[in-house]
Design a protein around this motif. Structure first.
Motif, PDB file in Angstrom:
ATOM      1  N   ILE A 196      47.283  36.878  44.852  1.00 33.54           N
ATOM      2  CA  ILE A 196      46.100  37.300  45.603  1.00 33.54           C
ATOM      3  C   ILE A 196      45.201  36.077  45.771  1.00 33.54           C
ATOM      4  O   ILE A 196      44.817  35.444  44.788  1.00 33.54           O
ATOM      5  CB  ILE A 196      45.326  38.416  44.874  1.00 33.54           C
ATOM      6  CG1 ILE A 196      46.267  39.601  44.576  1.00 33.54           C
ATOM      7  CG2 ILE A 196      44.129  38.881  45.704  1.00 33.54           C
ATOM      8  CD1 ILE A 196      45.631  40.678  43.713  1.00 33.54           C
ATOM      9  N   GLU A 197      44.888  35.737  47.005  1.00 30.71           N
ATOM     10  CA  GLU A 197      44.034  34.573  47.270  1.00 30.71           C
ATOM     11  C   GLU A 197      42.596  35.041  47.477  1.00 30.71           C
ATOM     12  O   GLU A 197      42.316  35.809  48.397  1.00 30.71           O
ATOM     13  CB  GLU A 197      44.529  33.814  48.498  1.00 30.71           C
ATOM     14  CG  GLU A 197      43.774  32.512  48.745  1.00 30.71           C
ATOM     15  CD  GLU A 197      44.343  31.719  49.905  1.00 30.71           C
ATOM     16  OE1 GLU A 197      43.853  30.601  50.153  1.00 30.71           O
ATOM     17  OE2 GLU A 197      45.281  32.218  50.575  1.00 30.71           O
ATOM     18  N   ILE A 198      41.704  34.566  46.628  1.00 27.98           N
ATOM     19  CA  ILE A 198      40.317  35.029  46.631  1.00 27.98           C
ATOM     20  C   ILE A 198      39.368  33.846  46.731  1.00 27.98           C
ATOM     21  O   ILE A 198      39.522  32.857  46.017  1.00 27.98           O
ATOM     22  CB  ILE A 198      39.982  35.807  45.341  1.00 27.98           C
ATOM     23  CG1 ILE A 198      41.072  36.839  45.028  1.00 27.98           C
ATOM     24  CG2 ILE A 198      38.619  36.480  45.433  1.00 27.98           C
ATOM     25  CD1 ILE A 198      41.034  37.339  43.604  1.00 27.98           C
ATOM     26  N   THR A 239      43.871  31.982  42.829  1.00 26.89           N
ATOM     27  CA  THR A 239      45.078  32.712  43.221  1.00 26.89           C
ATOM     28  C   THR A 239      45.706  33.406  42.015  1.00 26.89           C
ATOM     29  O   THR A 239      46.778  33.008  41.541  1.00 26.89           O
ATOM     30  CB  THR A 239      46.106  31.769  43.871  1.00 26.89           C
ATOM     31  OG1 THR A 239      46.358  30.664  42.978  1.00 26.89           O
ATOM     32  CG2 THR A 239      45.596  31.231  45.190  1.00 26.89           C
ATOM     33  N   PRO A 259      40.401  44.484  49.301  1.00 30.42           N
ATOM     34  CA  PRO A 259      39.412  43.834  50.170  1.00 30.42           C
ATOM     35  C   PRO A 259      38.309  44.757  50.674  1.00 30.42           C
ATOM     36  O   PRO A 259      37.300  44.282  51.193  1.00 30.42           O
ATOM     37  CB  PRO A 259      40.262  43.327  51.350  1.00 30.42           C
ATOM     38  CG  PRO A 259      41.659  43.281  50.835  1.00 30.42           C
ATOM     39  CD  PRO A 259      41.753  44.422  49.886  1.00 30.42           C
ATOM     40  N   SER A 275      35.582  37.127  48.746  1.00 30.27           N
ATOM     41  CA  SER A 275      36.327  37.490  49.952  1.00 30.27           C
ATOM     42  C   SER A 275      37.808  37.331  49.646  1.00 30.27           C
ATOM     43  O   SER A 275      38.244  36.255  49.244  1.00 30.27           O
ATOM     44  CB  SER A 275      35.928  36.599  51.132  1.00 30.27           C
ATOM     45  OG  SER A 275      36.687  36.944  52.292  1.00 30.27           O
ATOM     46  N   ILE A 276      38.563  38.409  49.797  1.00 31.72           N
ATOM     47  CA  ILE A 276      39.999  38.362  49.541  1.00 31.72           C
ATOM     48  C   ILE A 276      40.684  37.902  50.819  1.00 31.72           C
ATOM     49  O   ILE A 276      40.717  38.618  51.818  1.00 31.72           O
ATOM     50  CB  ILE A 276      40.525  39.716  49.058  1.00 31.72           C
ATOM     51  CG1 ILE A 276      39.861  40.068  47.722  1.00 31.72           C
ATOM     52  CG2 ILE A 276      42.049  39.691  48.922  1.00 31.72           C
ATOM     53  CD1 ILE A 276      40.251  41.412  47.151  1.00 31.72           C
ATOM     54  N   VAL A 329      42.152  40.658  40.327  1.00 27.83           N
ATOM     55  CA  VAL A 329      41.002  40.162  41.093  1.00 27.83           C
ATOM     56  C   VAL A 329      39.868  39.784  40.150  1.00 27.83           C
ATOM     57  O   VAL A 329      39.269  38.706  40.267  1.00 27.83           O
ATOM     58  CB  VAL A 329      40.526  41.224  42.112  1.00 27.83           C
ATOM     59  CG1 VAL A 329      39.232  40.760  42.788  1.00 27.83           C
ATOM     60  CG2 VAL A 329      41.606  41.478  43.165  1.00 27.83           C
ATOM     61  N   GLN A 339      46.612  38.951  50.462  1.00 27.42           N
ATOM     62  CA  GLN A 339      47.156  39.798  49.397  1.00 27.42           C
ATOM     63  C   GLN A 339      48.343  40.569  49.951  1.00 27.42           C
ATOM     64  O   GLN A 339      48.451  40.788  51.161  1.00 27.42           O
ATOM     65  CB  GLN A 339      46.075  40.764  48.868  1.00 27.42           C
ATOM     66  CG  GLN A 339      45.416  41.656  49.910  1.00 27.42           C
ATOM     67  CD  GLN A 339      46.198  42.919  50.217  1.00 27.42           C
ATOM     68  OE1 GLN A 339      46.991  43.376  49.412  1.00 27.42           O
ATOM     69  NE2 GLN A 339      45.968  43.486  51.390  1.00 27.42           N
ATOM     70  N   SER A 371      35.623  45.384  46.511  1.00 24.69           N
ATOM     71  CA  SER A 371      35.167  43.982  46.525  1.00 24.69           C
ATOM     72  C   SER A 371      33.645  43.869  46.561  1.00 24.69           C
ATOM     73  O   SER A 371      33.078  42.885  46.082  1.00 24.69           O
ATOM     74  CB  SER A 371      35.772  43.238  47.714  1.00 24.69           C
ATOM     75  OG  SER A 371      35.343  43.799  48.941  1.00 24.69           O
ATOM     76  N   THR A 420      46.044  45.392  40.011  1.00 27.32           N
ATOM     77  CA  THR A 420      45.371  44.643  41.080  1.00 27.32           C
ATOM     78  C   THR A 420      43.905  44.425  40.737  1.00 27.32           C
ATOM     79  O   THR A 420      43.378  43.318  40.906  1.00 27.32           O
ATOM     80  CB  THR A 420      45.478  45.390  42.420  1.00 27.32           C
ATOM     81  OG1 THR A 420      46.848  45.601  42.738  1.00 27.32           O
ATOM     82  CG2 THR A 420      44.810  44.609  43.539  1.00 27.32           C
TER      83      THR A 420
END
Length: 206
Positions: A114-116, A106, A145, A130-131, A187, A134, A150, A183
């Motif tokens: 952003i949770e990835i 995160t 995403p 995989s995002i 990521v 966000q 990505s 961003t």
């Protein structure tokens, strides 16, 4: 004297009338608040399960996207105090064989966390990302995403990735989203943290 008594009686009557109005308004307010609370409670109970099921479905889809070869995922205990942004580790298997790990990170983006989900094979190769969540700027960072960005993380056999503004010249380069360098870096840093966690804590099935 009679006039004074009447005046006092009128004052007392007015006071009682005002008190009744205050009590009445208080009762109405209490009733409205109670009913509103009851309705909100019912709505919460009705929506809580569907929301939870939706979140679980999205998480499963994210795991499957990050490590598509796997058919089973199970959360394992992660080492504490190793990383501030590594939040969860899932061990992935294909049948009875290990397929790798999905590590949820995160990092802090431009507008928020952003949770990835980062998929890493048993050999330590970055499989895909995989995002999951966000809140980046629409039309800019919110494009993260999309496969154009990505998808660049798929099948990378490198220890560290860097962000570039032009077309990538090496396997370790990720082209930034136009106008969303923060961003893009967030990521990429999150993915690098997942790779680092794998090397230090999971390599060789530690």
């Amino acid at each position: 004297m009679e006039t004074n008594n009447n005046h006092v009686a009128n004052i007392n009557s007015d006071s009682r009338g005002k008190m009744k109005k205050i009590v009445s308004l208080g009762f109405i307010l209490f009733t409205v608040t109670a009913i509103t609370g009851l309705i909100l409670g019912v709505v919460h109970d009705i929506t809580a399960i569907p929301i939870q099921k939706t979140q679980e479905r999205l998480k499963k889809e994210a795991l499957a996207t990050a490590l598509p070869e796997a058919d089973d995922f199970s959360q394992i205990q992660m080492k504490q105090g190793v990383s501030e942004i590594v939040k969860e580790v899932q061990e992935a298997r294909k049948g009875s064989l290990p397929a790798g790990y999905c590590i949820t990170v995160t990092p802090k983006g431009y507008a928020g966390t952003i949770e990835i989900v980062v998929g890493i094979t048993v050999e330590g190769k970055l499989r895909a990302i995989s995002i999951l969540n966000q809140s980046e700027t629409p039309g800019l960072g919110a494009k993260a995403p999309q496969p154009a960005f990505s998808g660049q993380f798929e099948s990378k056999d490198v220890e560290k990735l860097i962000v570039v503004k032009s077309s990538p010249g090496t396997a370790g380069e990720i082209q930034a989203i136009s106008g969303a360098t923060i961003t893009s870096n967030a990521v990429t840093n999150g993915v690098n943290e997942a790779l680092s966690y794998w090397r230090e804590n999971l390599r060789g099935g530690k």
